[in-house]
Enzyme design. Structure first.
Site, PDB file in Angstrom:
ATOM      1  N   ASP A  70       0.864  -1.183   0.000  1.00  0.00           N
ATOM      2  CA  ASP A  70       0.000   0.000   0.000  1.00  0.00           C
ATOM      3  C   ASP A  70       0.896   1.227   0.000  1.00  0.00           C
ATOM      4  OD1 ASP A  70      -0.208   1.031   3.144  1.00  0.00           O
ATOM      5  OD2 ASP A  70      -0.008  -1.143   2.988  1.00  0.00           O
ATOM      6  N   GLU A  77      -7.518   4.765  12.274  1.00  0.00           N
ATOM      7  CA  GLU A  77      -6.432   4.418  13.177  1.00  0.00           C
ATOM      8  C   GLU A  77      -6.078   5.621  14.037  1.00  0.00           C
ATOM      9  OE1 GLU A  77      -2.462   4.638  11.419  1.00  0.00           O
ATOM     10  OE2 GLU A  77      -3.421   4.433   9.438  1.00  0.00           O
TER      11      GLU A  77
END
Length: 233
Positions: free
Chosen positions: A32, A123
């Site tokens: 990613d 997150e």
């Protein structure tokens, strides 16, 4: 002992027969990336054995990755299965608002076998309170708002990227999404460890933040055929 040509040929055939086909090979590797990796040689990435990529598209409602288009096109041309992800800021606007922003700037999905469902990166707050000032119940509501808005537009639920620690702290370890949203867990260790409540397995595992390929290092929990099925919805 010197083997005959016939024996060597028999061994070669046996080895080839025992090797899994690409469709059945377990745990395809991925990466990613974001604007921190602006110049990626996707052909090299593909040659290194990478099968899929998640590419940062948006953050909150004020940021779009300036390299998203070139990264997405590069991954596509190299033959990778790819998708976009959105970095959430639950303190700045509603889940629905951010889902719509994501969808408008690269986060869309189509059942073509090469596009992964968009991912919600939820997150630790990089610049403030860990849980963005939201209670656990408010955070769960925010994620539902994002998830349901994405689903109503695309027909699939977004992948949820998180860590077990953050999820436990900031959602009260909610099990509300385990039956709908694929999980992408981040844990830089030799094993995945305990998962958030409800999920019995993770679909993706981000196992390192650096490695032989650009960006973070990931793997899919299944076969290449399974990865393609996910991309088909």
């Amino acid at each position: 002992m010197k083997l005959s040509t016939t024996a060597l040929l028999a061994i070669a055939v046996a080895v080839a027969s025992a090797s899994p086909t690409p469709e059945k090979r377990a745990n395809p590797k991925g990466i990613d990336v974001s604007a921190y990796q602006p110049n990626i040689n996707w052909s090299t990435v593909k040659a290194n054995g990478i099968s899929f990529a998640y590419i940062k598209a948006t953050e909150g409602t004020t940021y779009t990755n300036p390299d998203f288009s070139s990264q997405y096109t590069g991954a596509t041309n190299a033959g990778l299965i790819r998708g976009g992800y959105h970095f959430a800021h639950p303190d700045s606007s509603s889940g629905a608002t951010q889902a719509k922003y994501f969808l408008a700037h690269g986060g869309g999905w189509t059942s073509d076998g090469i596009t992964l469902p968009g991912a919600l990166d939820i997150e630790y707050n990089p610049s403030g309170a860990e849980c963005y000032g939201l209670s656990a119940s408010a955070m769960v509501s925010w994620i539902k708002d994002f998830s349901n808005t994405y689903h109503s537009s695309t027909g699939v639920y977004p992948v949820i990227y998180t860590t077990t620690d953050w999820w436990t702290t900031c959602t009260g370890n909610s099990a509300a999404f385990a039956s709908t949203n694929p999980l992408w867990i981040a844990r830089y260790a030799s094993s995945i460890g305990t998962l958030p409540a409800g999920w019995s397995y993770t679909t993706f595992w981000q196992y390192a933040d650096s490695g032989p390929n650009p960006g973070d290092q990931d793997e899919f929990n299944g076969s290449m055929a399974g990865l393609k099925q996910l991309a088909l919805g």
